[in-house]
Design an enzyme around this catalytic site. Structure first.
Site: not given
Ligand code: ZN
Length: 450
Positions: A78, A260, A264, A352, A358, A361-362, A366
């Site tokens: 605040h 408010h 914030d 692949h 594709i 994933g590994v 990496e």
């Molecule tokens: Zn607040």
């Protein structure tokens, strides 16, 4: 060009802190150019300085907390929101307790008192975060989202959805900081009746009362719930079932809660350390996501950038196994963002899979590991004699296929580094959609030829 500002004379505040319930005294003092906003805990033999920057955020649980070496300052948002709205760049904040006074739960008293004490224009120019391309943030586990779009000045739109009686969805736009005082500064903090017992039980709001927060009722709260809360708050409570708030507290604006949230958000993003030029749009964000978004803006706006030739000078990987094409951002020692253009000619697509290419994933993990080498700059001694080896994959998740034509963005954050092992989390996205996540470790070892 706008000039930096500080305050023209000292100004003090005193009042109870939300968490401690103890009196806290603040004194704001002018600081010279390019100093930033710095807190100073003066309740120790040796004063402790903590800069109000994202890198010092240590917690975002029900408030933004900064700290250094286990010395913390809670609920700074605040005060910082008011300071940002007043366009103050340099300020020393002396404090003799763990948090600024909560005052009336808004930033109005901070804003008006500092404004009345006067601001001083300095000689140095202001430096800004000016976004030239949109930056998007998506929360991993919820529908929270933030974005910033190029714009001529700082503005904020906030959309919220509160489970309070008579409140629900709200949306508010602050078009300019010049409207902050009228539209935002007096919006008070709030919580639901149901949160109070848990907050009080855990001693999180010793200083909380109806003087510094609006307490909203839910559709199902009854007089019985209010009676139960009475002992926690130690106040005589009135239950009015036609009202949406405890004690029939009158709202300062119909949409005070969402205003408010803007207050914030501004306080949290002020931790970037420089004013922002751009339009921010938040969907249901809170302190944690605000701070994460701030880090992303900082990463994307930084000059922590390396092209492929520069990458080769820093990491030992070579084609066809050098997977990352570019480092596009980061915060030195904290996080890095790398890019890989996934193309048909990438060697792994040959097998692949030829008819249905594709990216494995590994290899996404990496790629994250290769990017993570850029996190070790300030964290490893004699870095040029060392290399990082992937040692543990704690967890990984492959959410969407990555195919030729995709621009793969890898964002890797350092969680901690200890005894030569770094723990990191990586998130890979394509078109702002998460395609993979991993939590992994890399061990720092000597190079063979050293
Ligand atoms: Zn607040």
């Amino acid at each position: 060009m706008d000039k930096q500002k500080t305050i023209s004379s000292e100004v003090s505040f005193s009042g109870i802190g939300l968490h401690t319930g103890e009196i806290s005294n603040l004194t704001l003092k002018p600081l010279k150019e390019n100093s930033g906003i710095i807190f100073k805990r003066i309740d120790f033999d040796e004063p402790i300085y903590i800069e109000a920057i994202l890198e010092n955020v240590v917690s975002t649980n029900r408030g933004t907390v900064i700290g250094k070496n286990n010395i913390k300052i809670h609920t700074i948002e605040h005060l910082l929101s008011a300071i940002y709205a007043l366009e103050i760049d340099n300020l020393l904040i002396e404090i003799d307790n763990i948090e600024p006074p909560i005052l009336d739960g808004s930033s109005e008293i901070f804003f008006n008192t500092i404004l009345n004490c006067g601001l001083n224009e300095q000689i140095a120019d202001r430096d800004y975060y000016k976004v030239s391309e949109p930056i998007y943030y998506f929360d991993d586990n919820s529908d929270i989202a933030l974005k910033i779009l190029p714009s001529k000045e700082f503005s904020v739109t906030f959309e919220s959805d509160f489970p309070f009686k008579g409140i629900g969805k709200q949306k508010f736009t602050l078009n300019s900081l010049s409207e902050y005082s009228k539209d935002i500064s007096s919006a008070r903090t709030f919580c639901s009746l149901d949160e109070i017992s848990y907050l009080k039980k855990d001693n999180l709001i010793k200083g909380g009362s109806l003087k510094n927060a609006v307490i909203f009722l839910s559709e199902v709260n009854t007089k019985n719930d209010v009676d139960k809360i009475q002992e926690y708050l130690g106040e005589n409570l009135i239950y009015d079932d036609s009202s949406n708030t405890l004690n029939n507290t009158k709202l300062r604006y119909d949409d005070e809660p969402v205003r408010h949230k803007v207050l914030d958000l501004i306080g949290d993003l002020s931790l970037l350390g420089k004013p922002i030029i751009g339009h921010i749009h938040s969907y249901k964000s809170g302190h944690r996501s605000n701070v994460e978004f701030g880090k992303l803006i900082k990463e994307m706006s930084s000059d922590f950038k390396f092209n492929k030739e520069e990458i080769k000078k820093i990491i030992p990987h070579r084609e066809p196994f050098l997977l990352i094409d570019e480092i596009i951002g980061g915060i030195r020692g904290f996080s890095v963002i790398a890019k890989k253009n996934v193309v048909n000619s990438d060697y792994f697509f040959k097998g692949h899979f030829p008819d249905n290419p594709i990216m494995p994933g590994v290899l996404i993990v990496e790629s994250m590991a290769q990017a993570s080498c850029f996190l070790s700059f300030d964290n490893v001694k004699n870095r040029n004699k060392k290399m990082m080896l992937l040692s543990v994959i704690n967890s990984s998740k492959f959410i969407k296929k990555v195919i030729p034509g995709d621009e793969l963005i890898l964002r890797v954050k350092l969680i901690k580094i200890r005894l030569g092992t770094a723990n990191m989390v990586g998130v890979a996205t394509v078109n702002n959609q998460i395609v993979a996540k991993a939590n992994f470790m890399a061990t720092i070892v000597d190079k063979n030829n050293e």
